[in-house]
Design a protein around this motif. Structure first.
Motif, PDB file in Angstrom:
ATOM      1  N   PRO A   1       0.869  -1.276  -0.085  1.00  0.00           N
ATOM      2  CA  PRO A   1       0.174  -0.055   0.041  1.00  0.00           C
ATOM      3  C   PRO A   1       0.778   1.197  -0.019  1.00  0.00           C
ATOM      4  O   PRO A   1       0.508   2.289  -0.697  1.00  0.00           O
ATOM      5  N   LEU A   2       2.033   1.392   0.703  1.00  0.00           N
ATOM      6  CA  LEU A   2       2.989   2.266   0.736  1.00  0.00           C
ATOM      7  C   LEU A   2       3.387   2.661  -0.574  1.00  0.00           C
ATOM      8  O   LEU A   2       3.320   3.876  -1.165  1.00  0.00           O
ATOM      9  N   TYR A   3       4.017   1.617  -1.292  1.00  0.00           N
ATOM     10  CA  TYR A   3       4.468   1.698  -2.573  1.00  0.00           C
ATOM     11  C   TYR A   3       3.453   2.261  -3.548  1.00  0.00           C
ATOM     12  O   TYR A   3       3.665   3.116  -4.476  1.00  0.00           O
ATOM     13  N   ALA A   4       2.010   1.827  -3.381  1.00  0.00           N
ATOM     14  CA  ALA A   4       1.124   2.092  -4.375  1.00  0.00           C
ATOM     15  C   ALA A   4       1.002   3.673  -4.186  1.00  0.00           C
ATOM     16  O   ALA A   4       0.663   4.301  -5.292  1.00  0.00           O
ATOM     17  N   VAL A   5       0.934   4.255  -2.974  1.00  0.00           N
ATOM     18  CA  VAL A   5       0.565   5.529  -2.720  1.00  0.00           C
ATOM     19  C   VAL A   5       1.666   6.425  -2.997  1.00  0.00           C
ATOM     20  O   VAL A   5       1.461   7.491  -3.734  1.00  0.00           O
ATOM     21  N   SER A   6       2.716   6.276  -2.519  1.00  0.00           N
ATOM     22  CA  SER A   6       4.017   6.965  -2.767  1.00  0.00           C
ATOM     23  C   SER A   6       4.463   7.046  -4.167  1.00  0.00           C
ATOM     24  O   SER A   6       4.705   8.123  -4.690  1.00  0.00           O
ATOM     25  N   PHE A   7       4.532   5.830  -4.720  1.00  0.00           N
ATOM     26  CA  PHE A   7       5.034   5.846  -6.227  1.00  0.00           C
ATOM     27  C   PHE A   7       4.061   6.372  -7.399  1.00  0.00           C
ATOM     28  O   PHE A   7       4.546   6.787  -8.333  1.00  0.00           O
ATOM     29  N   SER A   8       2.846   6.454  -6.701  1.00  0.00           N
ATOM     30  CA  SER A   8       1.729   7.299  -7.663  1.00  0.00           C
ATOM     31  C   SER A   8       1.693   8.512  -7.385  1.00  0.00           C
ATOM     32  O   SER A   8       1.586   9.639  -8.384  1.00  0.00           O
ATOM     33  N   GLY A   9       1.530   8.789  -6.170  1.00  0.00           N
ATOM     34  CA  GLY A   9       1.230  10.140  -5.644  1.00  0.00           C
ATOM     35  C   GLY A   9       2.487  11.296  -6.157  1.00  0.00           C
ATOM     36  O   GLY A   9       2.346  12.456  -6.447  1.00  0.00           O
ATOM     37  N   PHE A  10       3.663  10.779  -5.595  1.00  0.00           N
ATOM     38  CA  PHE A  10       4.731  11.518  -5.757  1.00  0.00           C
ATOM     39  C   PHE A  10       5.598  11.265  -7.195  1.00  0.00           C
ATOM     40  O   PHE A  10       6.843  11.214  -7.272  1.00  0.00           O
ATOM     41  N   TYR A  11       4.821  10.723  -8.105  1.00  0.00           N
ATOM     42  CA  TYR A  11       5.113  10.322  -9.626  1.00  0.00           C
ATOM     43  C   TYR A  11       6.050  11.464 -10.182  1.00  0.00           C
ATOM     44  O   TYR A  11       7.221  11.077 -10.545  1.00  0.00           O
ATOM     45  N   LEU A  12       5.584  12.574  -9.973  1.00  0.00           N
ATOM     46  CA  LEU A  12       6.550  13.525 -10.859  1.00  0.00           C
ATOM     47  C   LEU A  12       7.929  13.800 -10.240  1.00  0.00           C
ATOM     48  O   LEU A  12       8.932  14.081 -11.046  1.00  0.00           O
ATOM     49  N   ALA A  13       7.765  14.013  -9.056  1.00  0.00           N
ATOM     50  CA  ALA A  13       8.938  14.308  -8.268  1.00  0.00           C
ATOM     51  C   ALA A  13       9.900  12.894  -8.393  1.00  0.00           C
ATOM     52  O   ALA A  13      10.943  13.117  -8.725  1.00  0.00           O
ATOM     53  N   MET A  14       9.251  11.783  -8.576  1.00  0.00           N
ATOM     54  CA  MET A  14      10.374  10.511  -8.535  1.00  0.00           C
ATOM     55  C   MET A  14      10.855  10.625 -10.058  1.00  0.00           C
ATOM     56  O   MET A  14      11.894  10.038 -10.316  1.00  0.00           O
ATOM     57  N   ILE A  15       9.995  10.936 -11.100  1.00  0.00           N
ATOM     58  CA  ILE A  15      10.499  11.172 -12.370  1.00  0.00           C
ATOM     59  C   ILE A  15      11.804  12.025 -12.418  1.00  0.00           C
ATOM     60  O   ILE A  15      12.741  11.765 -13.218  1.00  0.00           O
ATOM     61  N   VAL A  16      11.710  13.153 -11.705  1.00  0.00           N
ATOM     62  CA  VAL A  16      12.608  14.232 -11.722  1.00  0.00           C
ATOM     63  C   VAL A  16      14.040  13.625 -11.103  1.00  0.00           C
ATOM     64  O   VAL A  16      15.054  13.943 -11.721  1.00  0.00           O
ATOM     65  N   ILE A  17      13.941  13.010 -10.141  1.00  0.00           N
ATOM     66  CA  ILE A  17      15.078  12.392  -9.427  1.00  0.00           C
ATOM     67  C   ILE A  17      15.645  11.292 -10.361  1.00  0.00           C
ATOM     68  O   ILE A  17      16.738  11.108 -10.565  1.00  0.00           O
ATOM     69  N   LEU A  18      14.839  10.655 -11.117  1.00  0.00           N
ATOM     70  CA  LEU A  18      14.941   9.567 -11.903  1.00  0.00           C
ATOM     71  C   LEU A  18      15.979  10.099 -13.219  1.00  0.00           C
ATOM     72  O   LEU A  18      17.079   9.551 -13.491  1.00  0.00           O
ATOM     73  N   LEU A  19      15.380  11.177 -13.716  1.00  0.00           N
ATOM     74  CA  LEU A  19      16.050  11.728 -14.765  1.00  0.00           C
ATOM     75  C   LEU A  19      17.704  12.060 -14.415  1.00  0.00           C
ATOM     76  O   LEU A  19      18.462  12.209 -15.154  1.00  0.00           O
ATOM     77  N   ALA A  20      17.503  12.753 -13.178  1.00  0.00           N
ATOM     78  CA  ALA A  20      18.739  13.434 -12.591  1.00  0.00           C
ATOM     79  C   ALA A  20      19.628  12.338 -12.479  1.00  0.00           C
ATOM     80  O   ALA A  20      20.917  12.282 -12.735  1.00  0.00           O
ATOM     81  N   LEU A  21      19.270  11.296 -11.794  1.00  0.00           N
ATOM     82  CA  LEU A  21      20.094   9.970 -11.791  1.00  0.00           C
ATOM     83  C   LEU A  21      20.835   9.522 -12.955  1.00  0.00           C
ATOM     84  O   LEU A  21      22.005   8.900 -12.929  1.00  0.00           O
ATOM     85  N   ILE A  22      19.910   9.492 -14.021  1.00  0.00           N
ATOM     86  CA  ILE A  22      20.211   9.028 -15.294  1.00  0.00           C
ATOM     87  C   ILE A  22      21.513   9.832 -15.941  1.00  0.00           C
ATOM     88  O   ILE A  22      22.447   9.263 -16.595  1.00  0.00           O
ATOM     89  N   LEU A  23      21.593  11.089 -15.487  1.00  0.00           N
ATOM     90  CA  LEU A  23      22.818  11.760 -16.129  1.00  0.00           C
ATOM     91  C   LEU A  23      23.893  11.259 -15.519  1.00  0.00           C
ATOM     92  O   LEU A  23      25.070  11.575 -16.119  1.00  0.00           O
ATOM     93  N   ARG A  24      24.026  10.656 -14.600  1.00  0.00           N
ATOM     94  CA  ARG A  24      25.305  10.289 -13.976  1.00  0.00           C
ATOM     95  C   ARG A  24      25.981   9.314 -14.771  1.00  0.00           C
ATOM     96  O   ARG A  24      27.254   9.239 -15.142  1.00  0.00           O
ATOM     97  N   PRO A  25      25.496   8.217 -15.094  1.00  0.00           N
ATOM     98  CA  PRO A  25      26.171   7.092 -15.968  1.00  0.00           C
ATOM     99  C   PRO A  25      26.362   7.752 -17.464  1.00  0.00           C
ATOM    100  O   PRO A  25      27.411   7.455 -18.020  1.00  0.00           O
ATOM    101  N   VAL A  26      25.457   8.400 -17.988  1.00  0.00           N
ATOM    102  CA  VAL A  26      25.632   9.162 -19.076  1.00  0.00           C
ATOM    103  C   VAL A  26      27.069  10.276 -19.076  1.00  0.00           C
ATOM    104  O   VAL A  26      27.874   9.808 -20.134  1.00  0.00           O
ATOM    105  N   GLY A  27      26.980  10.849 -17.914  1.00  0.00           N
ATOM    106  CA  GLY A  27      28.129  11.889 -17.785  1.00  0.00           C
ATOM    107  C   GLY A  27      29.392  11.074 -17.887  1.00  0.00           C
ATOM    108  O   GLY A  27      30.326  11.652 -18.393  1.00  0.00           O
ATOM    109  N   PHE A  28      29.398  10.020 -16.896  1.00  0.00           N
ATOM    110  CA  PHE A  28      30.639   9.213 -16.796  1.00  0.00           C
ATOM    111  C   PHE A  28      31.118   8.753 -18.130  1.00  0.00           C
ATOM    112  O   PHE A  28      32.303   8.772 -18.418  1.00  0.00           O
ATOM    113  N   LYS A  29      30.174   8.209 -18.866  1.00  0.00           N
ATOM    114  CA  LYS A  29      30.581   7.593 -20.138  1.00  0.00           C
ATOM    115  C   LYS A  29      30.891   8.675 -21.297  1.00  0.00           C
ATOM    116  O   LYS A  29      31.728   8.136 -22.085  1.00  0.00           O
ATOM    117  N   PHE A  30      30.148   9.591 -21.361  1.00  0.00           N
ATOM    118  CA  PHE A  30      30.168  10.412 -22.704  1.00  0.00           C
ATOM    119  C   PHE A  30      31.276  11.506 -22.301  1.00  0.00           C
ATOM    120  O   PHE A  30      31.788  12.048 -23.379  1.00  0.00           O
TER     121      PHE A  30
END
Length: 381
Positions: free
Chosen positions: A81-110
């Motif tokens: 239930p916590l997963y369902a509420v938090s990961f859907s309610g805070f979806y946009l915030a989590m997408i922002v975090i995920l996109l920022a984290l994706i910059l790290r492996p790309v930055g290291f390699k590129f």
């Protein structure tokens, strides 16, 4: 269920502790990488200096992400239930975090693919975003947990989230984000000071002192704010062995309610004390150039600060600001008795293996990183 050697209440408490261990593990292990990323443009001025920092965290940052993956997996399986509420309610915030984290492996390699200074500077700032944004927004998320999230259930237990991303940016939540950012930057600074030399280490030391002082001050302000704000308190009788039912309780808002646990369980005071003491030790260690004392101090400070949030809201995971009795607690947001037990058996086997492997990797990768050591390593970033 009588064949399971641990009762339901005990298993729930064990998984509450394990989730805390995983989140604190990420805050310490992943936080050092985020902190270095957030400091990258300010501590390292030349291309060679920035390569030193990239190679400081490059060999281990992916392994440190395991703690975040395990934490998310534990929420999904142990507290659906916590997963369902938090990961859907805070979806946009989590997408922002995920996109920022994706910059790290790309930055290291590129970053090293092109020798153009503008190209490398662009990726350096991308790595900065990859460290700065998650450090800030994860703290903002914790602040919103203390404030309560705008969600409710209907009679069939369907969840409805009525908030938006802008509503997450409340003053207290932003303060919590600054606490998170300051402690992560301090942790990154202690790592840089401990494993580099020269101007890089000195710049990190100076910035780490400032961020350490800021962490202590902001954490203190946050504590005073929490004492004056309303906290959620379960006023009905709790049956720790009952099946999950988020609507089967009554909850009231009480001024200073989040401090109630410290009166009921005085041992919980160890968490904020460790938060203050650890960050003070880190700051003094940086001032006195006791490198590894500073690193251990910042690690202890992070442990204490994150644990403070956890023990303050216990037994809540995510209170509801729009329907208080719908707030999710440890007792009404967990998986079944059998599921928790099977997961515990798997954890007993695999978590020690992860810890041993991590310790081995850090032993192999130990030592000071310098421009001279990079010139001898053809595989360096």
């Amino acid at each position: 269920m009588s064949t399971i050697p641990l009762d339901y209440e005990t298993l729930r408490l064990i998984w509450w502790l394990l989730l805390g261990v995983l989140l604190i593990g990420f805050a310490i292990m992943g936080g050092r990488d985020l902190g270095v990323g957030a400091l990258l443009p300010f501590v390292a001025r030349t291309d060679e200096e920035r390569r030193v920092l990239l190679n400081l965290i490059g060999p281990t940052w992916e392994g440190n992400q395991v703690w975040l993956v395990l934490g998310g997996g534990a929420i999904f399986a142990a507290f659906p239930p916590l997963y369902a509420v938090s990961f859907s309610g805070f979806y946009l915030a989590m997408i922002v975090i995920l996109l920022a984290l994706i910059l790290r492996p790309v930055g290291f390699k590129f970053r090293g693919k092109v020798s153009d200074p503008r190209w490398r500077t662009t990726w350096d700032w991308a790595l900065f975003v990859g460290g700065f944004v998650p450090s800030l927004i994860m703290g903002v998320a914790v602040g919103n947990v203390l404030l309560g999230a705008p969600f409710h259930f209907d009679d069939s237990l369907r969840v409805f989230y009525t908030g938006n991303f802008v509503q997450l940016l409340m003053p207290f939540a932003l303060l919590a984000g600054l606490v998170s950012l300051a402690m992560i930057v301090t942790h990154g600074a202690t790592l840089i000071t401990g494993r580099t030399t020269g101007l890089i280490a000195e710049r990190a030391r100076q910035l780490g002192i400032l961020s350490g002082i800021a962490t202590i001050a902001l954490f203190a302000i946050g504590g005073i704010w929490v004492a004056l704000m309303n906290g959620y308190v379960v006023t009905s009788t709790i049956d720790p062995n009952s099946p999950i039912n988020p609507l089967g309780k009554t909850v009231e808002l009480v001024q200073g309610g989040w401090l109630r646990n410290y009166g009921l369980y005085p041992w919980m005071l160890a968490a904020p004390v460790l938060g203050f003491a650890g960050m003070a030790l880190a700051t003094l260690g940086l001032m006195g150039r006791y490198r590894w004392l500073a690193y251990l101090g910042s690690s202890a400070g992070i442990f204490g600060i994150v644990a403070t949030a956890g023990v303050s809201i216990f037994p809540f995971f995510l209170p509801s600001s729009t329907m208080p009795n719908a707030g999710l607690t440890l007792w009404d947001a967990s998986s079944s008795h059998l599921t928790l037990f099977i997961m515990l058996l798997a954890t007993v086997v695999f978590l020690p293996l992860i810890v041993l492997y991590t310790a081995w990797v850090f032993r192999v990768m130990r030592g000071t990183v310098t421009t001279e050591s990079l010139s001898k390593n053809p595989n360096a970033y």
